[in-house]
Design a protein around this motif. Structure first.
Motif, PDB file in Angstrom:
ATOM      1  N   VAL A   1       1.259  -7.788   3.634  1.00 62.33           N
ATOM      2  CA  VAL A   1       1.042  -6.899   2.732  1.00 62.33           C
ATOM      3  C   VAL A   1       1.845  -5.219   4.082  1.00 62.33           C
ATOM      4  CG1 VAL A   1      -0.097  -4.113   2.428  1.00 62.33           C
ATOM      5  CG2 VAL A   1      -1.094  -6.820   2.234  1.00 62.33           C
ATOM      6  N   VAL A   2       2.771  -4.729   3.103  1.00 61.87           N
ATOM      7  CA  VAL A   2       3.521  -3.440   4.354  1.00 61.87           C
ATOM      8  C   VAL A   2       3.070  -2.273   3.458  1.00 61.87           C
ATOM      9  CG1 VAL A   2       5.374  -3.819   2.467  1.00 61.87           C
ATOM     10  CG2 VAL A   2       5.830  -2.359   4.751  1.00 61.87           C
ATOM     11  N   ILE A   3       2.986  -1.361   4.407  1.00 59.63           N
ATOM     12  CA  ILE A   3       2.596  -0.171   3.841  1.00 59.63           C
ATOM     13  C   ILE A   3       3.355   1.023   3.867  1.00 59.63           C
ATOM     14  CG2 ILE A   3       1.270   2.021   4.588  1.00 59.63           C
ATOM     15  CD1 ILE A   3      -0.322   0.205   6.249  1.00 59.63           C
ATOM     16  N   LEU A   4       3.847   1.311   2.454  1.00 60.56           N
ATOM     17  CA  LEU A   4       5.580   2.474   2.356  1.00 60.56           C
ATOM     18  C   LEU A   4       4.488   3.970   2.310  1.00 60.56           C
ATOM     19  CD1 LEU A   4       7.043   0.331  -0.423  1.00 60.56           C
ATOM     20  CD2 LEU A   4       7.031   0.758   2.300  1.00 60.56           C
TER      21      LEU A   4
ATOM     22  N   ILE B   1       4.774  -0.572   9.190  1.00 58.59           N
ATOM     23  CA  ILE B   1       4.424   0.105   8.162  1.00 58.59           C
ATOM     24  C   ILE B   1       5.772   1.325   7.566  1.00 58.59           C
ATOM     25  CG2 ILE B   1       4.111   3.006   7.671  1.00 58.59           C
ATOM     26  CD1 ILE B   1       1.245   2.488   9.786  1.00 58.59           C
ATOM     27  N   LYS B   2       6.264   1.211   6.773  1.00 58.14           N
ATOM     28  CA  LYS B   2       7.578   2.065   6.312  1.00 58.14           C
ATOM     29  C   LYS B   2       7.793   3.087   5.655  1.00 58.14           C
ATOM     30  CE  LYS B   2      11.471  -0.399   6.425  1.00 58.14           C
ATOM     31  NZ  LYS B   2      12.689   0.240   7.677  1.00 58.14           N
ATOM     32  N   THR B   3       8.356   3.696   6.821  1.00 56.65           N
ATOM     33  CA  THR B   3       8.128   5.577   6.276  1.00 56.65           C
ATOM     34  C   THR B   3       9.709   5.948   4.818  1.00 56.65           C
ATOM     35  OG1 THR B   3       8.442   6.476   8.145  1.00 56.65           O
ATOM     36  CG2 THR B   3       6.482   6.157   7.213  1.00 56.65           C
TER      37      THR B   3
ATOM     38  N   ILE C   1       0.819  -1.318   0.196  1.00 56.29           N
ATOM     39  CA  ILE C   1      -0.049  -0.345  -0.041  1.00 56.29           C
ATOM     40  C   ILE C   1       0.712   1.003   0.097  1.00 56.29           C
ATOM     41  CG2 ILE C   1      -2.013   1.646   0.954  1.00 56.29           C
ATOM     42  CD1 ILE C   1      -1.936  -1.129   2.584  1.00 56.29           C
ATOM     43  N   LEU C   2       0.721   2.132  -0.831  1.00 55.31           N
ATOM     44  CA  LEU C   2       1.517   3.037  -1.474  1.00 55.31           C
ATOM     45  C   LEU C   2       0.993   4.190  -0.799  1.00 55.31           C
ATOM     46  CD1 LEU C   2       4.506   3.990  -2.211  1.00 55.31           C
ATOM     47  CD2 LEU C   2       3.695   3.740  -4.169  1.00 55.31           C
ATOM     48  N   LYS C   3       1.832   5.564  -0.147  1.00 58.93           N
ATOM     49  CA  LYS C   3       1.245   6.213   0.111  1.00 58.93           C
ATOM     50  C   LYS C   3       1.851   7.723  -0.018  1.00 58.93           C
ATOM     51  CE  LYS C   3      -2.366   7.156   1.507  1.00 58.93           C
ATOM     52  NZ  LYS C   3      -3.699   7.818   2.153  1.00 58.93           N
TER      53      LYS C   3
ATOM     54  N   THR D   1      -3.639   6.364   6.506  1.00 61.35           N
ATOM     55  CA  THR D   1      -4.984   6.415   7.148  1.00 61.35           C
ATOM     56  C   THR D   1      -5.672   4.980   8.385  1.00 61.35           C
ATOM     57  OG1 THR D   1      -6.588   5.695   5.533  1.00 61.35           O
ATOM     58  CG2 THR D   1      -5.859   7.856   5.552  1.00 61.35           C
ATOM     59  N   GLN D   2      -6.998   5.178   8.743  1.00 64.16           N
ATOM     60  CA  GLN D   2      -7.064   4.081   9.478  1.00 64.16           C
ATOM     61  C   GLN D   2      -7.506   3.008   8.039  1.00 64.16           C
ATOM     62  OE1 GLN D   2      -6.736   3.431  12.912  1.00 64.16           O
ATOM     63  NE2 GLN D   2      -7.617   1.091  11.870  1.00 64.16           N
ATOM     64  N   ASN D   3      -8.186   3.662   6.926  1.00 70.04           N
ATOM     65  CA  ASN D   3      -8.550   2.481   6.159  1.00 70.04           C
ATOM     66  C   ASN D   3      -7.373   1.880   5.370  1.00 70.04           C
ATOM     67  OD1 ASN D   3     -11.388   3.066   6.075  1.00 70.04           O
ATOM     68  ND2 ASN D   3     -10.861   5.180   4.181  1.00 70.04           N
ATOM     69  N   ASP D   4      -6.021   2.385   5.739  1.00 72.61           N
ATOM     70  CA  ASP D   4      -5.133   2.058   5.132  1.00 72.61           C
ATOM     71  C   ASP D   4      -4.384   0.885   5.851  1.00 72.61           C
ATOM     72  OD1 ASP D   4      -4.347   3.144   2.695  1.00 72.61           O
ATOM     73  OD2 ASP D   4      -3.833   5.345   3.794  1.00 72.61           O
ATOM     74  N   VAL D   5      -5.089   1.464   7.076  1.00 81.02           N
ATOM     75  CA  VAL D   5      -4.574   0.114   8.015  1.00 81.02           C
ATOM     76  C   VAL D   5      -5.539  -1.290   7.979  1.00 81.02           C
ATOM     77  CG1 VAL D   5      -4.331  -0.829  10.634  1.00 81.02           C
ATOM     78  CG2 VAL D   5      -3.351   1.463   9.626  1.00 81.02           C
TER      79      VAL D   5
END
Length: 217
Positions: A70-73, A94-96, A20-22, A57-61
């Motif tokens: 899944v990893v959030i970037l 979550i990786k930022t 998931i990319l933000k 966001t909470q939706n991403d989580v």
């Protein structure tokens, strides 16, 4: 978590990393998306299941929690408050990042670990057959080791006029009457191959080992 993903990678059970990319702005988002989607070959890839401009966001989580592996970037964005607490509680990774190439380098390293092992050959020596001896146990090649070393039990190929005739292992290796473990460059030895006797004077024995490595993109 990335630790759990790494375990799956090491076991060879994960061939696509879902992301998931933000990002903070549209230009960065598209540049990162293009770079991540280019990190693929026939065997392994990144699968971007969602991408958008804005904070995590909470939706991403929730989406990451409902999906597997899944990893959030995030680029120039960071989770805060309840979103961060929710991600920690659910074990969502979550990786930022603030530098694009650092994100790409990390993902490249992960994907390289996900790819199947590759086996590379490493030549260890060559021996020239000078003459052939017949014994009750089979043919023995009287050789001189021209480079490297010959090791009993090691892999060996028979080369005749540059053409590989057969690949087998060293069944027996002798110096005079003594069975030895290895023979180095410049020394004479007697070599008996495992289940192969189509050899003649002038053939070359090439010994090698197989080294298992991680494939890279």
């Amino acid at each position: 978590s990335l630790d759990e993903l790494s375990a799956l990678i090491a076991e060879g059970n994960l061939k696509a990393l879902k992301v998931i990319l933000k990002a903070d702005v549209h230009g960065s988002l598209e540049a990162i998306r293009t770079s991540l989607e280019a990190l693929r070959n026939d065997e392994v890839k990144i699968q971007i299941i969602s991408s958008a401009v804005g904070g995590i966001t909470q939706n991403d989580v929730d989406l990451a929690n409902d999906s597997e592996n899944v990893v959030i970037l995030g680029f120039n964005v960071r989770p805060t408050g309840q979103v961060l607490a929710s991600a920690k509680q659910r074990g969502v990774e979550i990786k930022t990042y603030s530098v694009i190439y650092e994100m790409i380098d990390d993902m490249t390293a992960i994907l390289s670990g996900m790819m199947s092992k590759v086996v590379k050959e490493e030549n260890t020596g060559q021996a020239l057959i000078k003459e052939i001896f017949s014994t009750p146990k089979g043919k023995v090649a009287g050789c001189v080791v021209e480079s490297g070393q010959v090791v009993r039990g090691g892999k060996i190929r028979v080369i005749r006029e540059g053409v590989v005739m057969h690949v087998t292992t060293v069944l027996s290796l002798r110096r005079f009457k003594d069975e030895v473990k290895e023979v180095g460059k410049g020394y004479e030895c007697g070599i008996m191959l495992d289940n192969y006797e189509d050899i003649q004077a002038g053939d070359v024995f090439e010994t090698f080992i197989e080294v298992e490595e991680n494939a890279t993109l």
